[in-house]
Structures are given as structure tokens and as C-alpha cells.
Design an enzyme around this catalytic site. Structure first.
Site, PDB file in Angstrom:
ATOM      1  N   CYS A 135       5.279   0.441  -3.987  1.00 30.34           N
ATOM      2  CA  CYS A 135       4.062   1.255  -4.137  1.00 30.34           C
ATOM      3  C   CYS A 135       3.473   1.566  -2.763  1.00 30.34           C
ATOM      4  O   CYS A 135       3.007   0.664  -2.061  1.00 30.34           O
ATOM      5  CB  CYS A 135       3.082   0.490  -5.044  1.00 30.34           C
TER       6      CYS A 135
ATOM      7  N   CYS B 239      -0.169   0.675  -2.122  1.00 36.26           N
ATOM      8  CA  CYS B 239      -0.318  -0.793  -2.026  1.00 36.26           C
ATOM      9  C   CYS B 239       0.004  -1.260  -0.616  1.00 36.26           C
ATOM     10  O   CYS B 239      -0.722  -2.079  -0.035  1.00 36.26           O
ATOM     11  CB  CYS B 239       0.629  -1.504  -2.984  1.00 36.26           C
TER      12      CYS B 239
END
Ligand SMILES: [Zn+2]
Length: 144
Positions: A69, A72
Site C-alpha cells: 500500500c 501506508c
């Protein structure tokens, strides 16, 4: 008259009883001798998650993330920076939802990153989406 708190070690995950007035001084784990506050988020799996969230007297701020991600990964330095600001009043922790899918399923994590605050074993706040360090620190102070 000194109040004491249960602080869970970020290294060996053993619960430690710490007098409240000594919290700011940090201190070391009675079991593994590691620093109780390392100024960085602790990586949790299912077992250590239950130790921290279930036993700690400190609110635990959890970053549910995954290696694939992008947002993230971009947020990781901000989360680490927030740990330095928010310790020792809070414990900051990370759960890799790819490695620990049972935890992601248990809390119904639908999008990542999701930041959640747990206090006395209960989730008290949740926010989806990346935040910068200042926004995160403010959000935790307001909601935690
Ligand atoms: Zn320890």
C-alpha cells in the site's frame, strides 16, 4: 500515594507495573531489560496485539497497514514521528494486515491505512486514510 500503570514491553510484550510519576522517565522492562519506550511504533502479531490492547493501561494507537500500500508506506515516517511525540502517554503500534489477516478481519479493516485507538481493550476511535504527523498527533489527542 503513587498510582501505577501497566505498561506492556514493546520488545518481549511482558506487562510491567510502572509508577505513574516514573512514566516520563521511561524505564526498562523487568523481564528483558529493554527500554519500555523506544520512541518508535511496535510491530504486533495476533498474540502481542492481545497483550498490548488487552493489558496495557495506555491507549494503543494502531496503524493497520500493508507492504503493498503506497499511502501506508508514505505515512510510515509520520507515524514514527508521532510515536516520539505521543509516548509515553500512548503506545503506537503497527499491524501488517497482509501478514496478520485474522486481525484485519476481526476488526473489519476495509481500507488501509486505517488508524484505530484502543483503550482498556475497546476500540474508541477509528480513522481511514493517511495522515501527516501533526494531523495524527492532534487526532489522537482529541479522540484518545
Ligand atoms: Zn521486555
Amino acid at each position: 500515594m503513587s498510582e501505577s500503570l501497566i505498561v506492556v514491553c514493546p520488545h518481549c510484550h511482558a506487562p510491567n507495573r510502572v509508577p505513574a510519576e516514573r512514566l516520563a522517565g521511561g524505564g526498562n522492562c523487568g523481564k528483558c531489560k529493554g527500554a519500555l519506550f523506544a520512541g518508535e511504533p511496535v510491530e504486533l502479531d495476533a498474540a502481542s496485539f492481545d497483550n498490548h490492547v488487552g493489558r496495557s493501561d495506555l491507549p494503543v494507537v494502531v496503524d493497520f497497514w500493508a507492504p503493498w500500500c503506497g499511502p501506508c508506506r508514505m505515512m510510515a515516517p509520520a507515524f514514527a514521528q508521532a510515536a516520539r511525540t505521543l509516548e509515553p502517554r500512548y503506545r503506537l503500534a503497527k499491524v501488517n494486515t497482509e501478514a496478520h489477516q485474522t486481525l484485519a478481519a476481526r476488526f473489519g479493516i476495509r481500507s488501509i491505512p486505517t488508524i484505530a485507538i484502543f483503550k482498556n481493550g475497546r476500540e474508541i476511535a477509528r480513522q481511514a486514510g493517511a495522515m501527516d504527523a501533526a494531523t495524527l498527533t492532534r487526532w489522537v489527542a482529541t479522540n484518545g
